[in-house]
Design a protein around this motif. Structure first.
Motif, PDB file in Angstrom:
ATOM      1  N   VAL A 195       8.528  32.241  14.207  1.00 54.48           N
ATOM      2  CA  VAL A 195       7.075  31.994  14.311  1.00 54.48           C
ATOM      3  C   VAL A 195       6.655  31.335  13.005  1.00 54.48           C
ATOM      4  O   VAL A 195       7.225  31.637  11.946  1.00 54.48           O
ATOM      5  CB  VAL A 195       6.278  33.307  14.512  1.00 54.48           C
ATOM      6  CG1 VAL A 195       4.762  33.052  14.426  1.00 54.48           C
ATOM      7  CG2 VAL A 195       6.605  33.943  15.865  1.00 54.48           C
ATOM      8  N   LEU A 209      -0.356  27.530  15.070  1.00 59.85           N
ATOM      9  CA  LEU A 209       0.799  28.417  15.248  1.00 59.85           C
ATOM     10  C   LEU A 209       2.019  27.652  15.765  1.00 59.85           C
ATOM     11  O   LEU A 209       1.891  26.732  16.573  1.00 59.85           O
ATOM     12  CB  LEU A 209       0.452  29.512  16.258  1.00 59.85           C
ATOM     13  CG  LEU A 209      -0.768  30.388  15.925  1.00 59.85           C
ATOM     14  CD1 LEU A 209      -1.074  31.320  17.085  1.00 59.85           C
ATOM     15  CD2 LEU A 209      -0.523  31.179  14.647  1.00 59.85           C
ATOM     16  N   MET A 212       4.466  29.877  19.474  1.00 64.68           N
ATOM     17  CA  MET A 212       3.674  30.943  20.093  1.00 64.68           C
ATOM     18  C   MET A 212       3.152  30.522  21.461  1.00 64.68           C
ATOM     19  O   MET A 212       2.224  31.130  21.995  1.00 64.68           O
ATOM     20  CB  MET A 212       2.510  31.336  19.180  1.00 64.68           C
ATOM     21  CG  MET A 212       2.925  32.225  18.031  1.00 64.68           C
ATOM     22  SD  MET A 212       3.604  33.831  18.566  1.00 64.68           S
ATOM     23  CE  MET A 212       2.142  34.643  19.220  1.00 64.68           C
ATOM     24  N   ALA A 219      -4.956  28.526  16.643  1.00 61.51           N
ATOM     25  CA  ALA A 219      -5.238  29.942  16.889  1.00 61.51           C
ATOM     26  C   ALA A 219      -6.741  30.092  17.051  1.00 61.51           C
ATOM     27  O   ALA A 219      -7.444  30.538  16.131  1.00 61.51           O
ATOM     28  CB  ALA A 219      -4.712  30.788  15.743  1.00 61.51           C
ATOM     29  N   SER A 240      -2.554  36.501  18.557  1.00 67.00           N
ATOM     30  CA  SER A 240      -1.893  36.082  19.804  1.00 67.00           C
ATOM     31  C   SER A 240      -2.814  36.237  21.011  1.00 67.00           C
ATOM     32  O   SER A 240      -2.355  36.162  22.165  1.00 67.00           O
ATOM     33  CB  SER A 240      -0.590  36.860  20.012  1.00 67.00           C
ATOM     34  OG  SER A 240      -0.859  38.231  20.091  1.00 67.00           O
ATOM     35  N   LEU A 243      -2.617  34.030  24.235  1.00 67.44           N
ATOM     36  CA  LEU A 243      -1.410  33.186  24.148  1.00 67.44           C
ATOM     37  C   LEU A 243      -0.264  33.803  24.936  1.00 67.44           C
ATOM     38  O   LEU A 243      -0.243  35.010  25.196  1.00 67.44           O
ATOM     39  CB  LEU A 243      -0.994  32.995  22.689  1.00 67.44           C
ATOM     40  CG  LEU A 243      -2.063  32.383  21.784  1.00 67.44           C
ATOM     41  CD1 LEU A 243      -1.510  32.173  20.375  1.00 67.44           C
ATOM     42  CD2 LEU A 243      -2.544  31.056  22.365  1.00 67.44           C
ATOM     43  N   ASP A 244       0.707  32.949  25.248  1.00 68.12           N
ATOM     44  CA  ASP A 244       1.834  33.363  26.068  1.00 68.12           C
ATOM     45  C   ASP A 244       3.128  32.969  25.346  1.00 68.12           C
ATOM     46  O   ASP A 244       3.779  31.998  25.723  1.00 68.12           O
ATOM     47  CB  ASP A 244       1.699  32.628  27.418  1.00 68.12           C
ATOM     48  CG  ASP A 244       2.672  33.152  28.433  1.00 68.12           C
ATOM     49  OD1 ASP A 244       3.232  34.239  28.208  1.00 68.12           O
ATOM     50  OD2 ASP A 244       2.887  32.443  29.440  1.00 68.12           O
ATOM     51  N   PRO A 245       3.479  33.714  24.277  1.00 63.87           N
ATOM     52  CA  PRO A 245       4.648  33.307  23.482  1.00 63.87           C
ATOM     53  C   PRO A 245       5.957  33.471  24.261  1.00 63.87           C
ATOM     54  O   PRO A 245       6.043  34.322  25.141  1.00 63.87           O
ATOM     55  CB  PRO A 245       4.608  34.256  22.275  1.00 63.87           C
ATOM     56  CG  PRO A 245       3.782  35.407  22.702  1.00 63.87           C
ATOM     57  CD  PRO A 245       2.835  34.922  23.755  1.00 63.87           C
ATOM     58  N   ARG A 256       7.204  38.503  18.670  1.00 68.89           N
ATOM     59  CA  ARG A 256       6.478  37.281  18.264  1.00 68.89           C
ATOM     60  C   ARG A 256       4.991  37.593  18.052  1.00 68.89           C
ATOM     61  O   ARG A 256       4.386  37.102  17.113  1.00 68.89           O
ATOM     62  CB  ARG A 256       6.633  36.175  19.316  1.00 68.89           C
ATOM     63  CG  ARG A 256       7.904  35.404  19.189  1.00 68.89           C
ATOM     64  CD  ARG A 256       7.801  33.959  19.725  1.00 68.89           C
ATOM     65  NE  ARG A 256       8.912  33.202  19.172  1.00 68.89           N
ATOM     66  CZ  ARG A 256      10.139  33.203  19.666  1.00 68.89           C
ATOM     67  NH1 ARG A 256      10.417  33.910  20.728  1.00 68.89           N
ATOM     68  NH2 ARG A 256      11.092  32.490  19.077  1.00 68.89           N
ATOM     69  N   ARG A 257       4.420  38.397  18.925  1.00 68.01           N
ATOM     70  CA  ARG A 257       2.992  38.751  18.754  1.00 68.01           C
ATOM     71  C   ARG A 257       2.798  39.479  17.421  1.00 68.01           C
ATOM     72  O   ARG A 257       1.857  39.218  16.678  1.00 68.01           O
ATOM     73  CB  ARG A 257       2.524  39.650  19.912  1.00 68.01           C
ATOM     74  CG  ARG A 257       2.395  38.932  21.241  1.00 68.01           C
ATOM     75  CD  ARG A 257       1.734  39.855  22.283  1.00 68.01           C
ATOM     76  NE  ARG A 257       1.814  39.290  23.612  1.00 68.01           N
ATOM     77  CZ  ARG A 257       0.993  38.345  24.078  1.00 68.01           C
ATOM     78  NH1 ARG A 257       0.030  37.881  23.312  1.00 68.01           N
ATOM     79  NH2 ARG A 257       1.133  37.885  25.306  1.00 68.01           N
ATOM     80  N   ALA A 260       3.100  37.040  14.542  1.00 71.95           N
ATOM     81  CA  ALA A 260       1.928  36.163  14.425  1.00 71.95           C
ATOM     82  C   ALA A 260       0.814  36.883  13.671  1.00 71.95           C
ATOM     83  O   ALA A 260       0.167  36.311  12.782  1.00 71.95           O
ATOM     84  CB  ALA A 260       1.455  35.717  15.805  1.00 71.95           C
ATOM     85  N   THR A 261       0.598  38.148  13.984  1.00 69.76           N
ATOM     86  CA  THR A 261      -0.461  38.916  13.308  1.00 69.76           C
ATOM     87  C   THR A 261      -0.173  39.034  11.807  1.00 69.76           C
ATOM     88  O   THR A 261      -1.036  38.779  10.963  1.00 69.76           O
ATOM     89  CB  THR A 261      -0.559  40.329  13.936  1.00 69.76           C
ATOM     90  OG1 THR A 261      -0.891  40.164  15.305  1.00 69.76           O
ATOM     91  CG2 THR A 261      -1.622  41.169  13.251  1.00 69.76           C
TER      92      THR A 261
END
Ligand code: FAD
Length: 274
Positions: A195, A209, A212, A219, A240, A243-245, A256-257, A260-261
């Motif tokens: 990511v 991003l 992601m 984002a 996220s 979103l649909d990573p 991945r979520r 990302a955070t």
């Protein structure tokens, strides 16, 4: 690992490249640095019958001061971005991130126009151009048009470019003095990002991003939270949202979520409050 048979044409100018694209239509593919296209061809995921080599169009390799923006020719190599004093002064996030792409061999061959046109959600530089709010200049048989980076990425490896069009220039606003950060999470230094997060704070905040979704993306939920006065941590918690990573060998959707955070929070903290 051997590509299907193809014809080869070397363009000596942008006009000649466009004329080859007109002549061969959907059968042709432009070849810039070849570092994304050739692996796809070897895996037979792409089988163009004609390769139009634009790799030697030196008049499309430049980094110029355009007044309120920096204009970068599509054939400019990652290594030239990494070492440009003009970029280091005016758009430091782009020079810095170019130095994180792959290894030296990749950076000496790959081009900014190639990585933008390819539209791979795992690529680093499209996210930076998105966070900066860049503009893409495209030439085709009907002339020239400008496309906002936010309107360019349409689907997985799919962009607003038509098969008969050539990306010629990438324009990014000058952001000297702005806060910025690029967070690339990978296992080894030369790997692709599992990511990535690009942040630019210059009055407003642009956050983009890597990996992601099916495209490089902004984002939006984080940007909205920040404009509503949220703290870095509270805004990052939205990283996220909507979103649909993807899941792959490196990371599950949930991981991945989480990344990302964490990376958005780090990026906002590093970029500061400008
Ligand atoms: P090409 O492969 O020549 O072209 C890619 C696509 O764009 C093709 O469909 C082509 O037709 C089209 N195209 C190219 N130029 C134009 C143009 N001007 N107008 C219209 N269409 C055009 N990238 C990262 O971001 N991060 C990494 O960590 C990373 N690691 C890598 C590691 C390896 C081992 C390799 C092989 C590649 C890696 N890359 C990475 C990809 C690299 O950055 C590529 O250079 C880049 O994605 C594509 O640029 P290119 O010039 O090689 O494009």
């Amino acid at each position: 690992m051997i590509p299907a048979k193809f014809d080869y044409r070397r363009a000596s100018s942008a006009e000649e490249a466009l004329s080859f694209l007109g002549e061969f239509g959907d059968e042709a593919k432009l070849l810039a640095g070849g570092h994304s296209l050739l692996p796809l061809m070897k895996l037979r995921l792409a089988s163009p019958s004609v390769l139009v080599d634009i790799g030697r169009l030196s008049d499309l390799s430049y980094i110029n001061d355009g007044g309120d923006h920096i204009a970068i020719g599509a054939l400019t190599r990652h290594r030239d971005l990494e070492t440009s004093d003009l970029l280091k002064q005016q758009v430091p996030i782009l020079a810095h991130t170019a130095g994180l792409v792959g290894d030296p061999q990749v950076r000496h061959r790959g081009t900014l126009g190639g990585t933008i046109s390819h539209g791979d959600p795992a690529s680093d530089l499209p996210a930076v151009v998105l966070a900066l709010g860049g503009t893409l200049v495209v030439k085709g048989p009907k002339g020239e048009r400008e496309i906002a980076a936010t309107d360019f990425f349409k689907g997985f490896l799919e962009t607003a470019l038509q098969p008969d069009e050539l990306l010629t220039e990438i324009r990014v606003p000058k952001v000297a003095g702005a806060g910025w950060s690029y967070q690339k999470f990978n296992r080894r230094a030369q790997d692709w990002a599992i990511v990535g997060v690009a942040a630019v704070r210059n009055g407003t905040t642009g956050i983009a991003l890597v990996n992601m979704g099916s495209t490089p993306l902004r984002a939006a939920a984080v940007e909205q939270a920040l404009s509503g006065g949220a703290s870095a941590a509270d805004a990052a918690a939205q990283a996220s949202e909507g979103l649909d990573p993807p899941a792959d060998l490196n990371a599950s959707v949930e991981y991945r979520r989480h990344l990302a955070t964490v990376l958005v929070r780090r990026a906002l903290e590093e970029a500061g409050t400008t």
